[in-house]
Scaffold this active site. Structure first.
Site, PDB file in Angstrom:
ATOM      1  N   HIS A 171      29.882  12.081 -10.266  1.00 23.77           N
ATOM      2  CA  HIS A 171      31.198  12.462  -9.715  1.00 23.77           C
ATOM      3  C   HIS A 171      30.964  14.213  -9.890  1.00 23.77           C
ATOM      4  O   HIS A 171      31.990  14.453  -9.258  1.00 23.77           O
ATOM      5  CB  HIS A 171      31.433  12.111 -11.002  1.00 23.77           C
ATOM      6  N   ASP A 378      35.057  21.553  -8.536  1.00 22.34           N
ATOM      7  CA  ASP A 378      34.789  20.535  -9.235  1.00 22.34           C
ATOM      8  C   ASP A 378      34.299  19.289  -8.070  1.00 22.34           C
ATOM      9  O   ASP A 378      35.053  19.911  -7.173  1.00 22.34           O
ATOM     10  CB  ASP A 378      37.031  20.301  -9.381  1.00 22.34           C
TER      11      ASP A 378
HETATM   12  O1  F6P Z   1      33.317  15.115 -14.065  1.00 20.49           O
HETATM   13  C1  F6P Z   1      32.417  14.630 -14.801  1.00 20.49           C
HETATM   14  C2  F6P Z   1      33.100  14.393 -16.136  1.00 20.49           C
HETATM   15  O2  F6P Z   1      32.401  12.480 -16.533  1.00 20.49           O
HETATM   16  C3  F6P Z   1      34.323  13.281 -15.386  1.00 20.49           C
HETATM   17  O3  F6P Z   1      34.689  12.156 -15.439  1.00 20.49           O
HETATM   18  C4  F6P Z   1      35.667  13.571 -16.944  1.00 20.49           C
HETATM   19  O4  F6P Z   1      36.386  13.931 -16.705  1.00 20.49           O
HETATM   20  C5  F6P Z   1      34.202  14.289 -17.472  1.00 20.49           C
HETATM   21  O5  F6P Z   1      32.917  14.723 -16.746  1.00 20.49           O
HETATM   22  C6  F6P Z   1      34.318  14.411 -19.471  1.00 20.49           C
HETATM   23  O6  F6P Z   1      33.703  15.151 -19.802  1.00 20.49           O
HETATM   24  P1  F6P Z   1      32.880  14.506 -21.147  1.00 20.49           P
HETATM   25  O7  F6P Z   1      32.064  13.286 -21.098  1.00 20.49           O
HETATM   26  O8  F6P Z   1      31.768  15.391 -21.158  1.00 20.49           O
HETATM   27  O9  F6P Z   1      34.174  14.242 -22.358  1.00 20.49           O
END
Ligand code: F6P
Length: 470
Positions: A171, A378
């Site tokens: 992602h 991003d």
């Molecule tokens: O961008 C990667 C990601 O997994 C997103 O999907 C999400 O917004 C973010 O990181 C969430 O991070 P974490 O799981 O560390 O809160």
């Protein structure tokens, strides 16, 4: 489109984070936070044959032992969770994932803290996930692993004897070799990733960075979308993640009813709103954006009292020092700017450090004249897509978007800016605020079409079809 056969195989999704649950009218609903969870929820909900989603439960065990897989929810999607130890959370999640991989993958090597002992825990957590998942797998299942927390999981599943298909979707960005090679054992990481039958990326640039790294480190070559040579044959392709568009489109009755969940009162009357919605993360360029807004107010005195910025920041990774620092920086920056520029009846920035529901965010999107999405880097950025989908087509707001968001590869009708240059972003906001209605409508139509064409449903269908046929 997805074939009937492909929709019959059970999808086993694995990610570090699972969505939270909330009770709505006596019924349990998922509460996804962040792009990954939102997209995976939409993907699983549309599968006729159902599926299961496995991840860290978010719980920490009291002793030194991890605890095995448990059902967290049966509906609307089956969720299975694993509990990790305190040491795992410190060294794997807050450590190697968020202090090493996150900054390196986003091109911030200066913010990385690298440690071999944290890498060992990362491997061991991946191994633990594999052994727990093996007990759940049936022949014919499709395993779909998500994101940088689980780079080694495919390899660990193969070691335990899993012969079925494994897909992996990243992602976040995949960086160029200069950044990647800072990671300890990056060659091994690339080599173990060959356990995946399919590796998906958000943009062509990220896919090409991966292919180049495999070429330099493993001797593979990209032919079309297939990496050959090296250690095995693998599909490496681009699947830009999208949103569930219908959830954001305004219905005929929406504006007439005026029934939003969020009501902006008198302080906002007659003001144009410039909106930012982000996790509080240093990759999102929040201080840079705030300074750009200050620059706008100082260089465009006519705009000054006619505009206000609402910045929603949802708390994120609050145990990681760089995030604590970023919060302090934002607190003091917003305090200083509001102190210096506010008037008794007008304030430049409304800074909201909290998480809002999707429905509430839709209200914010519709109140705003400008959607300001200016990350320094991003993977994709779904807020950009949500903002566009939520607009009223006959009087839409304008998207001002960073060139360095994955979304910029598709959303070329947005105003594209370099978020590192405050004057660039300030000019981008001014252009958006002053844009004639005809041009706003034209740009919005073009963007909405792309958002609709590349929906989350298409993302899942194309990924799963490629996994099956590859
Ligand atoms: O961008 C990667 C990601 O997994 C997103 O999907 C999400 O917004 C973010 O990181 C969430 O991070 P974490 O799981 O560390 O809160």
């Amino acid at each position: 489109m997805l074939s009937a056969k492909s929709n019959r195989s059970r999808l086993v999704v694995v990610s570090n984070r699972l969505p939270g649950m909330k009770a709505v009218g006596g019924e349990e609903r998922l509460r996804p936070i962040g792009g990954l969870a939102t997209a995976v929820e939409a993907a699983l909900s549309q599968r006729e044959s159902g599926g299961v989603w496995i991840g860290w439960s978010g719980k920490i065990t009291s002793g030194n032992d991890r605890s095995g897989i448990k059902e967290i929810a049966a509906k609307p999607i089956r969720l299975l969770g694993l509990d990790l130890t305190e040491n795992d959370v410190a060294a794997y999640y807050n450590g190697f994932c968020n202090k090493a991989l996150w900054p390196i993958l986003h091109g911030f090597p200066g913010l990385a803290t690298l440690s071999r002992s944290q890498l060992d825990v990362y491997r061991s957590v991946n191994r633990f996930f594999a052994s727990e998942i093996m007990s759940q797998l049936n022949e014919g299942d499709l395993v779909w692993i998500h994101d940088y927390h689980l780079f080694y999981l495919g390899h660990e599943l193969r070691k335990l004897g899993w012969k079925g298909k494994i897909g992996f979707f990243l992602h976040v960005p995949f960086p160029s070799m200069e950044s990647l090679e800072i990671l300890p054992d990056y060659r091994e990481l690339l080599s173990l990733m060959s356990a995946f039958d399919l590796v998906g990326f958000q943009t062509k640039i990220y896919r090409d960075n991966y292919a180049r790294a495999c070429e330099l480190s493993l001797g593979s070559q990209l032919k079309g979308n297939i990496l050959v040579g090296g250690e095995s044959k693998q599909i490496a392709d681009v699947f830009p993640v999208g949103i569930d568009v219908d959830k954001f489109l305004p219905s005929d009755g929406d504006r007439a009813s005026g029934k939003g969940r969020i009501t902006l009162g008198t302080p906002f009357q007659n003001l144009d709103i410039v909106l930012g919605v982000d996790r509080l993360d240093y990759t999102k360029g929040l201080p840079e954006r705030t300074i750009a807004f200050e620059t706008l107010l100082k260089t465009h005195p006519k705009i000054k009292r006619a505009v206000t910025m609402i910045q929603v920041c949802s708390p994120s990774r609050t145990k990681v020092s760089e995030y604590v620092e970023q919060k302090k920086r934002m607190d003091s920056l917003v305090g200083r700017i509001n102190g210096e520029l506010s008037e008794h009846d007008w304030e430049p920035i409304r800074y909201l450090y909290r998480t809002y529901s999707q429905e509430e965010l839709i209200d914010f999107y519709r109140y705003s004249k400008v959607g300001l999405v200016t990350p320094l880097r991003d993977g994709m950025n779904l807020v950009a897509k949500e903002f566009v989908a939520a607009q009223y087509p006959d009087d839409p707001g304008v998207l001002t978007l960073s060139k360095f968001a994955g979304a910029a590869e598709q959303m070329t009708e947005a105003i594209l800016v370099n978020p590192y240059i405050p004057e660039d972003t300030a000019d981008g906001i001014a252009l958006a605020l002053e844009m004639p209605k005809g041009e706003r409508i034209e740009r919005h139509q073009a963007l909405l079409k792309k958002v609709q064409d590349y929906s989350v449903q298409r993302w899942t269908n194309e990924f799963v079809s490629a996994l099956i046929s590859g």
